[in-house]
Design an enzyme around this catalytic site. Structure first.
Site, short mmCIF file in Angstrom:
data_model
loop_
_atom_site.label_atom_id
_atom_site.label_comp_id
_atom_site.label_asym_id
_atom_site.label_seq_id
_atom_site.Cartn_x
_atom_site.Cartn_y
_atom_site.Cartn_z
N HIS A 137 0.81 -1.22 0.00
CA HIS A 137 0.00 0.00 0.00
C HIS A 137 0.85 1.27 0.00
CE1 HIS A 137 -3.55 -2.37 0.48
NE2 HIS A 137 -3.28 -2.74 1.72
N ASP B 189 -3.09 -10.40 -2.18
CA ASP B 189 -3.56 -9.88 -0.89
C ASP B 189 -5.02 -9.46 -1.05
OD1 ASP B 189 -2.23 -8.49 1.82
OD2 ASP B 189 -3.96 -7.40 1.05
N HIS C 145 -6.52 -6.91 -0.19
CA HIS C 145 -6.69 -5.48 -0.47
C HIS C 145 -5.91 -5.09 -1.73
CE1 HIS C 145 -7.03 -5.91 4.01
NE2 HIS C 145 -8.19 -5.37 3.71
N ASP D 38 -4.65 -12.76 3.99
CA ASP D 38 -5.89 -12.14 4.44
C ASP D 38 -7.04 -12.36 3.47
OD1 ASP D 38 -4.59 -10.54 2.61
OD2 ASP D 38 -4.64 -8.72 3.81
#
Length: 400
Positions: free
Chosen positions: A163, A200, A202, A292
């Site tokens: 990120h 991931d 996200h 995740d």
């Protein structure tokens, strides 16, 4: 009782198989455990005053301790070689990040005070040290591959990085570990095109932002359809965020419906990722992995099980064999269920290593999946890409 940091030093490895494609070279440094975020309500650091038990920040050292220990003492330990990571130096960070941003992080570190530099993203006294170790360890793993010392390397690092954008922190991430490794590969003179596949849960917005105007890096992100989450994460992760200028079409987003499980992810990989990478033709492949996306993660709403991670590992091994002579860098990101994330990591590496049968049973439960919604979403994304992504125009449609 959790083991202390010293016991998690890279252990001596058993005699590895001779074939460099039948082992995984793990890069790790115990100093990354010293990054401590906060306790409170989930990742906020907030104590409302009426809870007797405050939970650890989801990105805590325990999750990584279990990943280290399962690779040290679990069934695939004979396939693992351990290498000690190192901190990055500032000149290396400038391959991806701006000098202004790095100065901001260094000033926050010098203050010695805990501070929130982005929503849910906290720096404390040892955070900068850990972030430098995560970045340098990932760079070392890529250099290991570039120097032909091994073909499959795994940067087992924290804090995560995908990120982190060139100019700001976001989503528990300070430095973009994978982005730095990609820059190193491109600068080495031995790689001209790199494919980055991010699974991931996200959106890998930071990596995407770093290469958004480049046609040398194909970034593909499979994530839940969460959209933007504020000033530090303005990107939506939608299918129309395709890149700009010469990079148009080289950022492919695959926002999957909540609840997408093993069969939905496999369908997305085979129908979207594999054909796109084949068209792109990379000479280096990077897998950015977060556990995740699992069915039991507190920070995601997808439903991958160990079987799904294992299959993704197999597919990524096939991609690397087809395009990069088996060279594959794996970079750790999220994964916040302290137990199940480690099990899913083990399963994924079994797949990467082409181990014929699972060595560990799934410890939780079978999670029922209705793949129809995910399949429909993948078909819709493929239609869109075949129309609006220049290098994919004319690709065969999966629409029946």
């Amino acid at each position: 009782m959790a083991p202390d940091a010293a016991s998690l030093s890279p252990p001596p490895s058993p005699a590895p198989p001779v074939d460099t494609t039948s082992r995984v070279d793990v890069f790790w440094h115990e100093g990354m455990l010293r990054h401590i975020a906060v306790e409170g309500v989930f990742d906020s650091g907030h104590d409302p005053g009426f809870l007797d038990v405050l939970e650890k920040h989801p990105e805590n050292a325990d999750r990584i301790r279990n990943m280290v220990s399962i690779l040290k003492r679990g069934p695939i330990a004979p396939y693992v070689n351990w290498f000690t990571g190192r901190p990055a130096i500032v000149s290396e960070l400038l391959m991806f990040h701006t000098s202004e941003y790095i100065k901001k992080l260094m000033e926050a570190d010098k203050s010695g005070e805990r501070c929130e530099i982005a929503a849910g993203t906290f720096m404390s006294s040892c955070s900068w040290e850990a972030a430098l170790l995560a970045a340098g360890t990932t760079i070392s793993a890529m250099q290991h591959i570039l120097d032909s010392h091994g073909k499959i390397a795994y940067a087992l690092v924290r804090p995560p990085g995908h990120h982190s954008q060139p100019t700001q922190a976001d989503g528990y991430c300070f430095l973009n570990n994978a982005g730095l490794a990609v820059k190193l590969a491109l600068n080495s003179g031995s790689c001209s095109r790199v494919a980055v596949i991010d699974i991931d849960v996200h959106y890998g917005n930071g990596t995407a932002e770093g290469f958004y105007r480049s046609d040398k890096v194909l970034t593909v992100s499979l994530h839940m359809n969460h959209g933007s989450w504020g000033l530090s994460h303005p990107q939506k992760g939608s299918i129309d965020e395709l890149g700009e200028d010469v990079g148009l079409g080289y950022n492919l987003n695959v926002p999957l419906p909540n609840g997408t499980g093993d069969r939905g992810y496999e369908y997305a990989m085979t129908e979207l990722v594999v054909p796109a990478v084949r068209r792109f033709g990379p000479d280096m492949v990077v897998l950015v992995v977060g556990q995740d996306s699992s069915a039991f993660d507190p920070n995601g709403r997808q439903c991958l099980t160990m079987s799904g991670y294992r299959r993704i590992g197999q597919i990524m091994r096939g991609i690397s064999e087809e395009h990069s002579h088996g060279r594959l860098l794996i970079v750790q990101e999220g994964g916040y269920h302290v137990t199940y994330a480690a099990y899913c990591l083990h399963a994924m590496l079994e797949g990467v290593l082409n181990i014929p049968e699972p060595h560990l049973p799934d410890p939780i439960a079978y999670y029922p999946e209705d793949e129809a919604i995910a399949f429909a979403a993948v078909k819709s994304i493929k239609r869109y890409q075949s129309e609006f992504v220049p290098f994919l125009r004319g690709a065969s449609s999966c629409v029946e």
